[in-house]
Write a protein that holds these residues in place. Sequence first.
Motif, PDB file in Angstrom:
ATOM      1  N   LEU A 305      29.006  40.503  31.074  1.00  0.00           N
ATOM      2  CA  LEU A 305      28.013  41.540  31.407  1.00  0.00           C
ATOM      3  C   LEU A 305      26.594  40.981  31.321  1.00  0.00           C
ATOM      4  N   ALA A 306      26.335  40.172  30.288  1.00  0.00           N
ATOM      5  CA  ALA A 306      25.002  39.581  30.142  1.00  0.00           C
ATOM      6  C   ALA A 306      24.712  38.619  31.283  1.00  0.00           C
ATOM      7  N   ALA A 307      25.730  37.878  31.714  1.00  0.00           N
ATOM      8  CA  ALA A 307      25.534  36.928  32.812  1.00  0.00           C
ATOM      9  C   ALA A 307      25.232  37.649  34.121  1.00  0.00           C
ATOM     10  N   VAL A 308      25.842  38.822  34.341  1.00  0.00           N
ATOM     11  CA  VAL A 308      25.527  39.620  35.525  1.00  0.00           C
ATOM     12  C   VAL A 308      24.106  40.151  35.431  1.00  0.00           C
ATOM     13  N   ALA A 309      23.752  40.607  34.232  1.00  0.00           N
ATOM     14  CA  ALA A 309      22.415  41.176  34.049  1.00  0.00           C
ATOM     15  C   ALA A 309      21.319  40.150  34.306  1.00  0.00           C
ATOM     16  N   ASP A 310      21.554  38.889  33.903  1.00  0.00           N
ATOM     17  CA  ASP A 310      20.491  37.888  34.104  1.00  0.00           C
ATOM     18  C   ASP A 310      20.659  37.070  35.386  1.00  0.00           C
ATOM     19  N   GLY A 311      21.619  37.483  36.230  1.00  0.00           N
ATOM     20  CA  GLY A 311      21.746  36.875  37.543  1.00  0.00           C
ATOM     21  C   GLY A 311      22.593  35.623  37.621  1.00  0.00           C
ATOM     22  N   ARG A 312      23.233  35.215  36.521  1.00  0.00           N
ATOM     23  CA  ARG A 312      24.075  34.010  36.557  1.00  0.00           C
ATOM     24  C   ARG A 312      25.424  34.281  37.226  1.00  0.00           C
ATOM     25  N   LEU A 313      25.878  35.528  37.183  1.00  0.00           N
ATOM     26  CA  LEU A 313      27.094  35.966  37.856  1.00  0.00           C
ATOM     27  C   LEU A 313      26.752  37.158  38.714  1.00  0.00           C
ATOM     28  N   THR A 314      27.488  37.330  39.792  1.00  0.00           N
ATOM     29  CA  THR A 314      27.269  38.507  40.632  1.00  0.00           C
ATOM     30  C   THR A 314      28.425  39.488  40.473  1.00  0.00           C
ATOM     31  N   ALA A 315      28.128  40.744  40.702  1.00  0.00           N
ATOM     32  CA  ALA A 315      29.183  41.756  40.686  1.00  0.00           C
ATOM     33  C   ALA A 315      30.206  41.466  41.779  1.00  0.00           C
ATOM     34  N   GLU A 316      29.760  40.898  42.881  1.00  0.00           N
ATOM     35  CA  GLU A 316      30.674  40.583  43.979  1.00  0.00           C
ATOM     36  C   GLU A 316      31.701  39.530  43.564  1.00  0.00           C
ATOM     37  N   ARG A 317      31.290  38.550  42.759  1.00  0.00           N
ATOM     38  CA  ARG A 317      32.240  37.528  42.288  1.00  0.00           C
ATOM     39  C   ARG A 317      33.291  38.168  41.390  1.00  0.00           C
ATOM     40  N   LEU A 318      32.878  39.121  40.540  1.00  0.00           N
ATOM     41  CA  LEU A 318      33.838  39.830  39.690  1.00  0.00           C
ATOM     42  C   LEU A 318      34.778  40.684  40.533  1.00  0.00           C
ATOM     43  N   GLU A 319      34.251  41.321  41.562  1.00  0.00           N
ATOM     44  CA  GLU A 319      35.097  42.125  42.443  1.00  0.00           C
ATOM     45  C   GLU A 319      36.106  41.248  43.179  1.00  0.00           C
ATOM     46  N   ASP A 320      35.662  40.082  43.605  1.00  0.00           N
ATOM     47  CA  ASP A 320      36.558  39.152  44.305  1.00  0.00           C
ATOM     48  C   ASP A 320      37.688  38.705  43.378  1.00  0.00           C
ATOM     49  N   ALA A 321      37.350  38.359  42.130  1.00  0.00           N
ATOM     50  CA  ALA A 321      38.372  37.954  41.165  1.00  0.00           C
ATOM     51  C   ALA A 321      39.349  39.091  40.896  1.00  0.00           C
ATOM     52  N   ALA A 322      38.820  40.301  40.733  1.00  0.00           N
ATOM     53  CA  ALA A 322      39.676  41.458  40.462  1.00  0.00           C
ATOM     54  C   ALA A 322      40.588  41.747  41.651  1.00  0.00           C
ATOM     55  N   GLU A 323      40.090  41.560  42.859  1.00  0.00           N
ATOM     56  CA  GLU A 323      40.910  41.804  44.047  1.00  0.00           C
ATOM     57  C   GLU A 323      42.068  40.821  44.114  1.00  0.00           C
ATOM     58  N   ARG A 324      41.842  39.581  43.732  1.00  0.00           N
ATOM     59  CA  ARG A 324      42.939  38.609  43.730  1.00  0.00           C
ATOM     60  C   ARG A 324      43.967  38.955  42.659  1.00  0.00           C
ATOM     61  N   GLY A 325      43.495  39.475  41.539  1.00  0.00           N
ATOM     62  CA  GLY A 325      44.429  39.955  40.529  1.00  0.00           C
ATOM     63  C   GLY A 325      45.244  41.130  41.027  1.00  0.00           C
ATOM     64  N   ARG A 326      44.595  42.046  41.754  1.00  0.00           N
ATOM     65  CA  ARG A 326      45.315  43.202  42.317  1.00  0.00           C
ATOM     66  C   ARG A 326      46.355  42.752  43.343  1.00  0.00           C
ATOM     67  N   ALA A 327      45.995  41.757  44.146  1.00  0.00           N
ATOM     68  CA  ALA A 327      46.936  41.248  45.148  1.00  0.00           C
ATOM     69  C   ALA A 327      48.146  40.614  44.477  1.00  0.00           C
ATOM     70  N   LEU A 328      47.925  39.915  43.393  1.00  0.00           N
ATOM     71  CA  LEU A 328      49.037  39.319  42.659  1.00  0.00           C
ATOM     72  C   LEU A 328      49.939  40.398  42.081  1.00  0.00           C
ATOM     73  N   ARG A 329      49.333  41.422  41.495  1.00  0.00           N
ATOM     74  CA  ARG A 329      50.148  42.514  40.924  1.00  0.00           C
ATOM     75  C   ARG A 329      50.901  43.262  42.011  1.00  0.00           C
ATOM     76  N   ALA A 330      50.300  43.404  43.179  1.00  0.00           N
ATOM     77  CA  ALA A 330      51.005  44.066  44.281  1.00  0.00           C
ATOM     78  C   ALA A 330      52.225  43.257  44.700  1.00  0.00           C
ATOM     79  N   TRP A 331      52.083  41.940  44.744  1.00  0.00           N
ATOM     80  CA  TRP A 331      53.236  41.084  45.062  1.00  0.00           C
ATOM     81  C   TRP A 331      54.309  41.236  43.987  1.00  0.00           C
ATOM     82  N   LEU A 332      53.905  41.251  42.748  1.00  0.00           N
ATOM     83  CA  LEU A 332      54.862  41.389  41.648  1.00  0.00           C
ATOM     84  C   LEU A 332      55.591  42.724  41.705  1.00  0.00           C
TER      85      LEU A 332
END
Length: 490
Positions: A305-332
């Motif tokens: 959360l702190a890294a997103v707040a100071d611009g080191r991480l983007t919310a879009e990168r977190l969304e992308d990671a979460a989407e890949r996790g969702r795709a894996l769970r859908a396959w499972l």
Amino acid sequence: MTDRTLARLARAALLPSFAGPTAPRWLLAELEQGLGGVTLFALNDNVPETAALARLTAALREAGGVPIVTIDEEGGDVTRLGGHRTASPYPGNAALGAVDDVELTRRVYRSLGAELAEVGVNLNFAPSADVNSADDNPIIGTRAFGSDPALVARHTAAAVAGTQEAGVAACAKHFPGHGATVEDSHLGVPLVDADLDLLERRELVPFRAAIKADVRAVMTGHLNVPAITGGEPATLSQAAITGLLRNRLGFDGAIVTDALDMDGASGAIGIPEAAVRALGAGADLLCLGPREHEDSVRATVAAVLAAVADGRLTAERLEDAAERGRALRAWLAGAVTATADRTAAVEAARRALTFSGELPLLDAPLVVELEAPGNIAVGPTPWGLGPWASDLVRVNGADAQAGPLLDRARGRGLVIVLRDAHRHPAQRALAEALLAVRPDAVVVEMGLPVWRPRSGAHLATYGATRANAQAAAELLGLTAGGKAPAPSEA
């Protein structure tokens, strides 16, 4: 985007561990708040007998829908599913590579996957796709299918196919390849001294095969590949994860980190910072490590959360990671199942045996096992011919003397059991001292048969699992049924 939504996205990337054979309250609460899943560790007492483990994973699913439940179950010498107590009933990759029958490898991994699926594990951190090109490699060895990239590639693809035919996601590791190293990434950042051209001809060949076989996940290694990572470990390197694995190799599945508690990833910066950097580099799921429980989850979420707040991480990168996790769970969620078939394991262990010399008649022989230092990945897993030997002594090669052992073996057969003797001078010295007096002794190598003595019959098992040991005991006539069919000549 609200902090609550960001925190849920951060949790979705985490695969922490926990203590004990039942799910603690904090873990169930985290799953309800979107935690991606868990990693099971035998040393945390997370792997009880089969029925209890099935109840544990059912409780996790009840709290978190389809959480990702992971384990390091390679078969072979790295085993967690019961094998950490009794040694694995499955031979490992080195034995499968020695047989070089891809359909047999597929059967073995399908059976292993079926046993994982039965207890609710749905992502297996296997197979090792490493090309073991360094004999002194302290961390891979028998975990690799071999040293030839093409052989490793075809068996990696077969292992991926077999695992996923059982409804369990496979995870090829340790990208971009741990086989050329001489250091343990649990303890430092191993160097892979290879340019992109060499990587393409050696390390990357099996990973391309895994991707072609539709592997659902790839695990990064904490490896310094200066030509690619510029001194950073690959787990924290955008050039390695996004540039090489995503863009050059075209992998679109879930990218998982090796345990972030390892010194190779977090030794100088701590786990929360390592998590931030791994996510920024392009990783989707973060294995935190066996000692990383509730406090580590909270600290890591806060760091993200702190890294997103100071611009080191983007919310879009977190969304992308979460989407890949969702795709894996859908396959499972839609995966099929298979049936365990341990006959494939026994067949593989028997066919992997290679023998040279003349096998003497062994009537109640003395079996001398030379202790070999293990590593963190393997752990204190039982090994050796103990279950079949009527008289066995295990000694430390550095401390033991040949004389008392020779006296004890006088008038009967002698079997000398080694494990990766090429890496342990004391093993070699004691074995040679015994063979100088008893050239009729049988040497059994339960690691990689890189070193062979000048005298004595020699039997290589390509692994130290229960399956490998049983096959060797059959060949030596130590089992009640007598000798097994003759092995191949070395």
